[in-house]
Design an enzyme around this catalytic site. Structure first.
Site, short mmCIF file in Angstrom:
data_model
loop_
_atom_site.label_atom_id
_atom_site.label_comp_id
_atom_site.label_asym_id
_atom_site.label_seq_id
_atom_site.Cartn_x
_atom_site.Cartn_y
_atom_site.Cartn_z
N SER A 1 4.85 2.75 7.95
CA SER A 1 4.45 1.58 7.17
C SER A 1 5.59 1.12 6.28
O SER A 1 6.21 1.92 5.57
CB SER A 1 3.22 1.91 6.32
OG SER A 1 2.11 2.19 7.13
N HIS B 1 0.82 -1.22 0.00
CA HIS B 1 0.00 0.00 0.00
C HIS B 1 0.85 1.27 0.00
O HIS B 1 0.34 2.36 -0.25
CB HIS B 1 -0.97 0.00 1.19
CG HIS B 1 -0.32 0.24 2.53
ND1 HIS B 1 0.05 -0.78 3.38
CD2 HIS B 1 0.03 1.39 3.16
CE1 HIS B 1 0.58 -0.28 4.47
NE2 HIS B 1 0.59 1.04 4.36
N ASP C 1 0.19 -7.74 1.39
CA ASP C 1 0.63 -6.35 1.52
C ASP C 1 2.16 -6.25 1.59
O ASP C 1 2.72 -5.56 2.45
CB ASP C 1 0.01 -5.71 2.76
CG ASP C 1 0.05 -4.18 2.69
OD1 ASP C 1 0.30 -3.64 1.60
OD2 ASP C 1 -0.16 -3.54 3.73
#
Length: 436
Positions: A279, A170, A200
């Site tokens: 992230s 993402h 992911d």
């Protein structure tokens, strides 16, 4: 130092080495006090004496001693006084340094053992963490010129000396161009090697010199324990490298992929702060080894103070190997579309309701029936999968969890509820159509 200077000055000015401006050539000295005279007039005045007064007053006595002593003794006394003053000055100087060090408080960085270990961990692993900028192409509405604008950013880490960078999918989703900034602030254009939307995970490649690439140590996530210390390194809010600490607050959690909604199993739950921009960054154990990728945070208030989740390194390891070798992940599928879990619960049954099973897919070839409508528009339910290879299936997450343990080409026994009867149907698993 001031005291020593004054003392030495007094000694020097009282020394014969420094005579007054008008040296005394004769011993005849005019006293500053009145000379006593006899009151009787018949006393004849005596011959003027070399000394103005009898008995001698202190000033006269001092001058007499100064003028009647041997010059050699003057030089000796002066030398003695000079040596004494120098020794006293040196002793005062040393005493001043000692006293200054006693009164001036100098802060000392006395860190505890755990603090030193944390500082060392951050310094040793920071060169492995990179900053990723996601650029998107935009067209000006008036000039129709195409330009790139930053649409997001995140973190990543160096996987090997070949220039492979691992991050979250993402972080790079929807990017027309990607740039990777290393720890020394050198920036390189990056290209996508491959990605796994279901888990992911994405792998990038940069053409950077090998001496600038420091791979992160790879650990193991199978033997983690709740309460174990963890450390998260990243670039939150586009800042420089930051470190947050915490503990493992839960294991074997399950979250959904942000791209496909497919569940990710065995996720690590931590209370270490994972802010926007963290992230794709590494989650490390106390030894400085990678145990997970920071991927999501659950915060009911919307702040970055909730529960953080990291994809375990054991899961990431297999995915990255496939992406580096083949550029894709060959994950097996049944080739079906199934109804949401809430719809099946409303029917009062437990399992996965098959909505669609294309004829060219594994389930369609095996004969699984999809949900359809008859000629009167009535809904006819398809097969409801209740187990795979003897493992019970109550929802879509159970089905995904079982398939993750299988490989492409495996034959599985799918037990379905068809009407009022149960049937067992063998199905050969295949990869996704776009991955074949």
């Amino acid at each position: 130092m001031v005291a020593s200077s004054l003392i030495s000055t007094n000694f020097l000015f009282s020394s014969p080495l420094f005579p007054p401006r008008s040296p005394i050539r004769k011993l005849t000295i005019v006293s500053l006090h009145k000379i006593p005279t006899p009151s009787s007039s018949h006393v004849k005045p005596h011959k003027r004496s070399l000394l103005p007064c009898r008995p001698l007053c202190p000033p006269c006595l001092n001058k007499l001693l100064l003028t009647t002593r041997n010059p050699f003794s003057f030089a000796l006394d002066s030398l003695l006084i000079l040596c004494t003053s120098l020794a006293l000055s040196l002793s005062l100087l040393v005493a001043d340094v000692d006293s200054a060090s006693a009164f001036v408080v100098t802060p000392q960085r006395k860190l505890q053992t755990d603090e030193l270990a944390t500082v060392r961990l951050f310094q040793e692993n920071t060169p492995s963490v990179v900053y990723i900028t996601n650029l998107a192409a935009r067209q000006d509405a008036f000039t129709l010129d195409v330009f790139e604008v930053p649409q997001g950013s995140g973190s990543g880490f160096v996987w090997d000396k070949g220039g492979n960078i691992v991050t979250n999918y993402h972080v790079i989703r929807g990017a027309s161009d990607l740039r990777v900034t290393l720890a020394d602030q050198s920036t390189f254009d990056a290209k996508v090697v491959g990605f796994d939307q279901d888990k992911d995970v994405a792998v990038l490649h940069v053409d950077a010199p090998k001496d600038k690439l420091r791979p992160i140590p790879i650990g193991v996530s199978a033997d983690l324990l709740v309460g174990q210390k963890v450390f998260a390194i990243g670039n939150p809010f586009g800042l420089d490298h930051t470190l947050t600490t915490g503990v493992i607050s839960g294991l074997r959690r399950e979250i959904s992929s942000a791209a496909t909604g497919r569940p990710i199993q065995d996720v690590i739950q931590t209370d270490a702060a994972i802010n926007p921009g963290n992230s794709g960054g590494p989650l490390l154990d106390s030894a400085g080894s990678l145990i997970g990728i920071n991927t999501a945070i659950y915060s009911p208030s919307g702040a970055s103070s909730g529960v953080g989740f990291s994809i375990p390194v054991d899961t990431v390891n297999g995915i990255v190997d496939q992406l580096v070798k083949f550029g894709k992940v060959t994950r097996p599928i049944l080739g079906i579309k199934f109804a949401p879990d809430q719809s099946v619960e409303q029917l009062g049954v437990s399992g996965v309701l098959v909505l669609d099973a294309p004829a060219n897919g594994p389930a369609g070839k095996a004969g699984l029936l999809p949900t359809k409508r008859d000629s009167y528009g009535r809904l006819i339910l398809g097969d409801i999968i209740t187990s795979v290879n003897g493992k019970k299936v109550t929802n879509g997450s159970d089905l995904y969890r079982i398939l993750d343990q299988c490989h492409v080409g495996d034959k599985v026994i799918v037990e379905v509820l068809r009407g009022d009867q149960k049937e067992k149907i063998p199905v050969v698993l295949e990869p996704k159509a776009d991955e074949s």
